[in-house]
Write a protein that holds these residues in place. Structure first.
Motif, mmCIF file in Angstrom:
data_model
loop_
_atom_site.group_PDB
_atom_site.id
_atom_site.type_symbol
_atom_site.label_atom_id
_atom_site.label_comp_id
_atom_site.label_asym_id
_atom_site.label_seq_id
_atom_site.Cartn_x
_atom_site.Cartn_y
_atom_site.Cartn_z
ATOM 1 N N GLU A 20 0.988 -1.358 0.110
ATOM 2 C CA GLU A 20 -0.012 -0.184 -0.070
ATOM 3 C C GLU A 20 0.912 1.254 0.064
ATOM 4 N N ALA A 21 1.892 1.314 1.039
ATOM 5 C CA ALA A 21 2.649 2.422 0.807
ATOM 6 C C ALA A 21 3.413 2.597 -0.289
ATOM 7 N N VAL A 22 4.069 1.820 -0.784
ATOM 8 C CA VAL A 22 4.977 1.584 -2.002
ATOM 9 C C VAL A 22 4.134 2.325 -3.137
ATOM 10 N N MET A 23 2.826 1.676 -3.163
ATOM 11 C CA MET A 23 2.059 1.862 -4.540
ATOM 12 C C MET A 23 1.589 3.380 -4.322
ATOM 13 N N ARG A 24 1.078 3.809 -3.245
ATOM 14 C CA ARG A 24 0.798 5.233 -3.092
ATOM 15 C C ARG A 24 1.880 6.063 -3.348
ATOM 16 N N TYR A 25 3.271 5.663 -2.993
ATOM 17 C CA TYR A 25 4.286 6.590 -3.323
ATOM 18 C C TYR A 25 4.635 6.627 -4.742
ATOM 19 N N GLN A 26 4.518 5.450 -5.476
ATOM 20 C CA GLN A 26 4.565 5.495 -6.874
ATOM 21 C C GLN A 26 3.446 6.254 -7.599
ATOM 22 N N VAL A 27 2.156 5.979 -7.163
ATOM 23 C CA VAL A 27 1.197 6.980 -7.617
ATOM 24 C C VAL A 27 1.357 8.492 -7.519
ATOM 25 N N VAL A 28 1.845 8.877 -6.342
ATOM 26 C CA VAL A 28 2.143 10.263 -6.226
ATOM 27 C C VAL A 28 3.351 10.699 -7.219
ATOM 28 N N GLN A 29 4.318 9.754 -7.415
ATOM 29 C CA GLN A 29 5.404 10.059 -8.159
ATOM 30 C C GLN A 29 5.166 10.294 -9.842
ATOM 31 N N ALA A 30 4.055 9.530 -9.936
ATOM 32 C CA ALA A 30 3.550 9.610 -11.406
ATOM 33 C C ALA A 30 2.369 10.562 -11.346
ATOM 34 N N ASN A 31 2.168 11.560 -10.557
ATOM 35 C CA ASN A 31 1.133 12.417 -10.506
ATOM 36 C C ASN A 31 -0.182 11.878 -10.767
ATOM 37 N N LEU A 32 -0.466 10.782 -10.176
ATOM 38 C CA LEU A 32 -2.010 10.101 -10.450
ATOM 39 C C LEU A 32 -2.648 10.117 -9.202
ATOM 40 N N GLY A 33 -2.399 10.923 -8.081
ATOM 41 C CA GLY A 33 -3.209 10.598 -6.980
ATOM 42 C C GLY A 33 -4.421 11.089 -6.827
ATOM 43 N N ASP A 34 -5.021 11.643 -7.944
ATOM 44 C CA ASP A 34 -6.164 12.040 -7.997
ATOM 45 C C ASP A 34 -6.998 11.054 -8.859
ATOM 46 N N GLN A 35 -6.464 9.964 -9.439
ATOM 47 C CA GLN A 35 -6.990 9.057 -10.274
ATOM 48 C C GLN A 35 -6.958 7.560 -9.463
ATOM 49 N N ILE A 36 -5.699 7.325 -8.493
ATOM 50 C CA ILE A 36 -6.037 6.132 -8.122
ATOM 51 C C ILE A 36 -5.683 6.276 -6.698
ATOM 52 N N CYS A 151 4.743 -3.199 -7.842
ATOM 53 C CA CYS A 151 3.806 -2.036 -7.863
ATOM 54 C C CYS A 151 4.085 -1.227 -9.260
ATOM 55 N N LYS A 152 5.115 -1.307 -9.640
ATOM 56 C CA LYS A 152 5.552 -0.544 -11.158
ATOM 57 C C LYS A 152 4.714 -1.168 -11.953
ATOM 58 N N GLU A 153 4.622 -2.697 -11.971
ATOM 59 C CA GLU A 153 3.996 -3.248 -13.125
ATOM 60 C C GLU A 153 2.480 -3.058 -13.048
ATOM 61 N N LEU A 154 1.968 -3.065 -11.644
ATOM 62 C CA LEU A 154 0.539 -2.690 -11.504
ATOM 63 C C LEU A 154 0.131 -1.502 -11.817
ATOM 64 N N LEU A 155 1.019 -0.357 -11.557
ATOM 65 C CA LEU A 155 0.962 0.961 -12.005
ATOM 66 C C LEU A 155 0.731 0.968 -13.526
ATOM 67 N N GLN A 156 1.518 0.444 -14.373
ATOM 68 C CA GLN A 156 1.481 0.325 -15.646
ATOM 69 C C GLN A 156 -0.104 -0.301 -16.161
ATOM 70 N N ARG A 157 -0.472 -1.314 -15.297
ATOM 71 C CA ARG A 157 -1.656 -1.907 -15.791
ATOM 72 C C ARG A 157 -2.704 -0.966 -15.559
ATOM 73 N N VAL A 158 -2.769 -0.474 -14.214
ATOM 74 C CA VAL A 158 -4.032 0.634 -13.989
ATOM 75 C C VAL A 158 -4.147 1.708 -14.847
ATOM 76 N N LYS A 159 -2.677 2.259 -15.383
ATOM 77 C CA LYS A 159 -2.760 3.491 -16.248
ATOM 78 C C LYS A 159 -3.137 3.239 -17.551
ATOM 79 N N ALA A 160 -3.058 2.156 -18.155
ATOM 80 C CA ALA A 160 -3.574 1.487 -19.226
ATOM 81 C C ALA A 160 -5.094 1.051 -19.332
ATOM 82 N N ASP A 161 -5.686 0.599 -17.811
ATOM 83 C CA ASP A 161 -6.793 0.226 -18.009
ATOM 84 C C ASP A 161 -7.732 1.598 -18.044
#
Length: 166
Positions: A20-36, A151-161
């Motif tokens: 959870e913490a790592v994914m949240r961090y990666q989401v923020v780094q990708a500027n997707l906090g408002d989407q994920i 989490c990096k892989e999941l972030l790519q999947r979620v972004k594509a979805d």
């Protein structure tokens, strides 16, 4: 539209809060906090209300990943309606979540296939079925490596979805 991700492990103090913490961090780094949105839960009630395990907190602190305020909670049947992705840290957690949600080999299985899976399905090249539980072996560093990569892989999947929905 917002994508919601839930990580699930046994006690919700080691693997799933780390994810959870790592994914949240990666989401923020990708500027997707408002989407994920990201959360975690456990299938067992031993640690309800407790913060992540000291080993998890130490690794997150070393990588400067925020975890303040995180507390263990139980996965619920309502989570299936709330979350778009339910990622179980091992096959036993997956079995327990399926049982909770009354998902067998048929029925809701087809609809659940996209949203309910094991974390290691994100990293097939690792040749592991489960994320090892560091509560028992103390190997938090190895778990962190898996979690960071997955989490990096999941972030790519979620972004594509999310892009397909637009």
């Amino acid at each position: 539209m917002k994508a919601r991700i839930l990580f699930v492990c046994l006690g919700n103090i080691c693997r799933s809060p780390m994810a959870e913490a790592v994914m949240r961090y990666q989401v923020v780094q990708a500027n997707l906090g408002d989407q994920i949105e990201v959360d975690s839960a456990g299938t067992g009630d031993w640690h309800l209300g407790h913060p992540p395990h000291e080993g998890t907190r130490k690794l997150l602190d070393e990588h400067r990943i925020p975890h303040k305020g995180m507390k263990a909670r139980l996965v619920t049947a309502d989570d299936f309606d709330t979350f778009d992705y339910i990622v179980c840290m091992d096959t036993n957690n997956l079995r327990d979540v399926r049982k909770l949600l009354e998902i067998g080999e048929g029925g809701k299985e087809h609809a659940a296939r996209k949203k309910l899976f094991t974390f290691m399905e994100l990293l097939p090249s690792k040749g592991l079925k489960d994320v090892p539980d560091p509560y028992y072996d103390g190997n938090f560093s190895f778990v962190y490596e898996l979690v960071d990569s997955g989490c990096k892989e999941l972030l790519q999947r979620v972004k594509a979805d999310l892009e397909q929905v637009r």
